[in-house]
Design an enzyme around this catalytic site. Sequence first.
Site, PDB file in Angstrom:
ATOM      1  N   PHE A 140       0.768  -1.018   0.209  1.00 28.83           N
ATOM      2  CA  PHE A 140       0.069  -0.274   0.172  1.00 28.83           C
ATOM      3  C   PHE A 140       0.692   1.007  -0.036  1.00 28.83           C
ATOM      4  O   PHE A 140       1.595   1.278   0.863  1.00 28.83           O
ATOM      5  CB  PHE A 140      -0.792   0.251   1.168  1.00 28.83           C
ATOM      6  CG  PHE A 140      -1.565   1.179   1.401  1.00 28.83           C
ATOM      7  CD1 PHE A 140      -3.163   1.434   0.290  1.00 28.83           C
ATOM      8  CD2 PHE A 140      -1.205   2.512   1.532  1.00 28.83           C
ATOM      9  CE1 PHE A 140      -3.762   2.234   0.430  1.00 28.83           C
ATOM     10  CE2 PHE A 140      -1.958   3.863   2.104  1.00 28.83           C
ATOM     11  CZ  PHE A 140      -3.434   3.823   1.835  1.00 28.83           C
ATOM     12  N   ASP A 225       9.401   2.034   2.852  1.00 25.64           N
ATOM     13  CA  ASP A 225       7.945   3.027   2.648  1.00 25.64           C
ATOM     14  C   ASP A 225       7.756   2.958   3.934  1.00 25.64           C
ATOM     15  O   ASP A 225       7.569   1.916   4.968  1.00 25.64           O
ATOM     16  CB  ASP A 225       6.785   2.666   1.897  1.00 25.64           C
ATOM     17  CG  ASP A 225       5.632   3.584   1.951  1.00 25.64           C
ATOM     18  OD1 ASP A 225       5.631   4.643   3.333  1.00 25.64           O
ATOM     19  OD2 ASP A 225       5.039   3.717   1.429  1.00 25.64           O
ATOM     20  N   LYS A 254       2.929  10.140   8.009  1.00 22.69           N
ATOM     21  CA  LYS A 254       1.786  10.453   9.408  1.00 22.69           C
ATOM     22  C   LYS A 254       2.456  10.777  10.481  1.00 22.69           C
ATOM     23  O   LYS A 254       2.530  12.105  10.428  1.00 22.69           O
ATOM     24  CB  LYS A 254       1.413   9.302   8.808  1.00 22.69           C
ATOM     25  CG  LYS A 254       0.529   8.586   8.774  1.00 22.69           C
ATOM     26  CD  LYS A 254       0.594   6.964   8.012  1.00 22.69           C
ATOM     27  CE  LYS A 254      -0.638   7.055   7.502  1.00 22.69           C
ATOM     28  NZ  LYS A 254      -0.628   5.801   6.216  1.00 22.69           N
TER      29      LYS A 254
HETATM   30  C1  LIG Z   1      -0.537   5.743   4.829  1.00 22.85           C
HETATM   31  C2  LIG Z   1       0.352   5.425   3.996  1.00 22.85           C
HETATM   32  C3  LIG Z   1       0.730   5.960   2.229  1.00 22.85           C
HETATM   33  C4  LIG Z   1       0.286   6.304   2.293  1.00 22.85           C
HETATM   34  O1  LIG Z   1      -0.338   8.196   3.141  1.00 22.85           O
HETATM   35  P1  LIG Z   1      -1.529   9.382   2.587  1.00 22.85           P
HETATM   36  O2  LIG Z   1      -0.539   9.917   3.930  1.00 22.85           O
HETATM   37  O3  LIG Z   1      -2.417   8.613   3.343  1.00 22.85           O
HETATM   38  O4  LIG Z   1      -1.454   9.688   1.326  1.00 22.85           O
HETATM   39  C5  LIG Z   1       1.949   5.512   2.129  1.00 22.85           C
HETATM   40  N1  LIG Z   1       2.077   4.285   2.462  1.00 22.85           N
HETATM   41  C6  LIG Z   1       2.118   3.537   3.632  1.00 22.85           C
HETATM   42  C7  LIG Z   1       2.584   2.758   4.337  1.00 22.85           C
HETATM   43  C8  LIG Z   1       0.451   4.006   4.469  1.00 22.85           C
HETATM   44  O5  LIG Z   1       0.762   3.282   5.173  1.00 22.85           O
END
Ligand SMILES: *Cc1c(COP(=O)(O)O)cnc(C)c1O
Length: 397
Positions: A140, A225, A254
Site C-alpha cells: 500500500f 516506505d 503520518k
Molecule cells: C498511509 C500510507 C501511505 C499514504 O499516505 P497518505 O498520507 O494517506 O497519502 C503510503 N504508504 C504507506 C505504507 C501508508 O501506510
Amino acid sequence: MNTQEYIQLDETYSAHNYKPLDVVIDRADGVWVHDVEGNKYLDCLSAYSAVSQGHCHPKIMQAMQDQMQRVTLTSRAFRNDQMGPFVKELCDLTGYEMALPMNSGAEAVETAIKAARKWGYKVKGVEDNQAQIIVCEGNFAGRTVTAISFSSEAQYKEDFGPLTPGFVTIPYGDAQALEAAITPQTVAFFVEPIQGEGGVIVPPKGYLKAAAGICARHNVLFVTDEIQTGLGRTGALFATEHEGVRPDIVTIGKALSGGFYPVSAVLADKEILGLFRPGDHGSTFGGNPLGAAVARAALQVIIEEDLVVRSRELGAYFQGRLERIESEHIKEVRGKGLFIGVELYVPARRFCEALRDRGILCKETHNTVIRFAPPLVIKKSEIDWAMERIEQVVLMD
Ligand SMILES: *Cc1c(COP(=O)(O)O)cnc(C)c1O
C-alpha cells in the site's frame, strides 16, 4: 445534532469512498476520543499511526499556535525560518544527509519514485524512460494514480486506468524472487518493512537484510516506505533497524506531524536527493513554516517521551497478552512494537463493532485482521483495561 444526523450529512454531501464505523468524534485527548453522544473510547488505530504522540498533544499544539500567529505559508518561492531547522533536525535524528518535505504520504511516495528514477537515469545510466521499480504483492503506497498503478488490489485500480507503467510485482517476503526480478533497467526495490494496510504482514526474519544486500550487489536502490511503520511505531525509529539495515531512500509521513497537519518527507543522501535541480519537483505547501514547526515539535515529543522504547516494551506486553488468549476465532497474532495484527478465521468487522460498543476503537483491515496500533503514549494500565474488553469480544460466539 446526534450521530445519525451527522452520518446523514456525510452520506449526502460526500463521496462514499470509505465505510467508517458509526461513531462521530468531536474531541480527543491522548489515547482517548469522545463522540457526540458523550461516549469515550480508547483509540486503538491512531489515525493509521498518524497520532502516535497521542491526540492533541499539548506541546505540538503550542508549537502550532505559536507558528500560526507568525507565518503559515511562504511557498518555496521564498525561504522561511522553520524549514531549514526542520530538515536539519530530521536528518540529525535519522542519519540521512538530506530530506525533501512534502505533505501527504502519497506525495512522499511519488517523490521517492521520481528520485529513484532520476538516480537511475543520471547515475546508473538506464536508458531514457526504461526504468523499472520492483514492488511487492499486498503493498500500500497511497491513492495517487502512480501509487495505485503498482497495487495488487483490484479494487484500487478498477476504472482508474490508464495506469503508470514501469513497475514489476513480486511476492512479499521472498528475497530470491527479488534477485530473479532484477534487470539492467531496475532502479529500485520499493517495499514496506511491515505491510500495514496489507494486514500487518511481518516478513520472514532476515528478509529486509537479504533484500538490502541484493540491492547493493546489483546497484539497485533499496527504498522503504515507513509512512506507517516509521518514527517509533514498531519499537524502533525505523522498522528496518530491527535488521540493522539502512535503506537508500525512506518515505515518512503520518506521525511526522502527530496528527495536526499533513507533513511527509523523503530521506536520502546527497547522491540521490542532490540530483533534483530547481524546477524538477515541487509543492506549494511542501516545507511550509506551519507544517515544519508542527513536525519539529512532533519529532521532539517522540524523543523526549522516549516513544520508541515505550512502543517496544508496551508492544511486547500487549502482543504477549493477545497471544495468550485462547479463542477459536484467532488464527494468528503478529506485529512489532505497538503495531499488532490479530488475524481471525472470520470477518473482523463484527468484532470491531463489539469493541466499539465496549469503548475501544479499532478498524478491520483486509477483512479478517484487527489492527491494534494505539498512540505510543498509552499506559500499561490502559492496555490492561483494553485487554479485559478484547478478551470478552474475541471469546464471543
Ligand atoms: C498511509 C500510507 C501511505 C499514504 O499516505 P497518505 O498520507 O494517506 O497519502 C503510503 N504508504 C504507506 C505504507 C501508508 O501506510
